[in-house]
Design an enzyme around this catalytic site. Sequence first.
Site, short mmCIF file in Angstrom:
data_model
loop_
_atom_site.label_atom_id
_atom_site.label_comp_id
_atom_site.label_asym_id
_atom_site.label_seq_id
_atom_site.Cartn_x
_atom_site.Cartn_y
_atom_site.Cartn_z
N TYR A 1 -10.14 -2.67 -0.63
CA TYR A 1 -11.20 -2.96 0.33
C TYR A 1 -12.49 -2.25 -0.06
CZ TYR A 1 -7.85 -5.13 3.48
OH TYR A 1 -6.90 -5.98 4.02
N GLU B 1 0.83 -1.20 0.00
CA GLU B 1 0.00 0.00 0.00
C GLU B 1 0.87 1.26 0.00
OE1 GLU B 1 -2.77 -0.58 3.23
OE2 GLU B 1 -3.35 -2.55 2.47
N GLU C 1 -4.70 -8.23 -0.98
CA GLU C 1 -5.58 -8.05 0.18
C GLU C 1 -6.93 -7.60 -0.33
OE1 GLU C 1 -4.45 -5.61 3.54
OE2 GLU C 1 -2.33 -6.17 3.36
#
Length: 277
Positions: free
Chosen positions: A153, A81, A189
């Site tokens: 996400y 990230e 992720e």
Amino acid sequence: LHKEGVILTLSSHMPNFSLGGEEFFDYSPNIPDGNVGERLLPGGDLNAKYMRFLDEIALFASKCVDISGERIPMIFRPFHECNGSWFWWGKEHLSDEKFIDLFRFTVDYLMNKKKIRNFLFCYSPNGFFKSADDFLSRYPGDDFVDIMGMDIYHDRPSDGDGFFDELISSLEVMASCAQDHGKIYAITEIGLRTLDQNPDGFYEGLAPKGNLQREWFTDLLDALKDSEEGLRVAYMLFWANFSDTQFWVPYEKGDFRHEMCDNFIEFATSKYIKLAP
């Protein structure tokens, strides 16, 4: 786990090395103070401390062997990230040039200095991506990366919020980059984050009850299987279940059975999914 065919992945929430003196400070990747990224590079005052940290990673990797004494392959995902601002290695705290230098130094040290041969290195910025330039803005180069990935996400989900469309469009960008650079790609992720949606409290991942998107795993599968780029994803990692109030995968425990268990089981047993044992 390796014997059972599980893909082992390692991420590293590296501490802020400017803290704690000679010791490694407790969890502190989210403390950006101290211009720490530049100071870790050769010539910087924290370089020796950083190499001691990498020595511990190398020692761990060298001890991961199977019953035949062969080293167990693992995916190592440092500085994930990196295009966000929430870690000290993020874009607002470390320039693209210095980030690339740090990533390259880390890979070179582990591979050439410590002779680690069981790591595949993964570059995994945070999604979404509009273009190849967006995805590759901090890319260390083909000689230092084996796998391209993205963390993404679904925050505060609602019907029609466009998350799955943006997921697929970002996958298309990453897949094109992977093809151009001869790499495989993965969703490194992913998860649903209810955050402050639930009236019973704040939950970073799924809520124990009252989730608004109880068919979320079905929606995710539908998006992936309807896209060539989605079907070609090498692997996908849901984030961790830390406790019964901070978790990303539905679970059963005693008399408790999460309201999304059936939906996750339907997802995991689909012919499109190969679930790790």
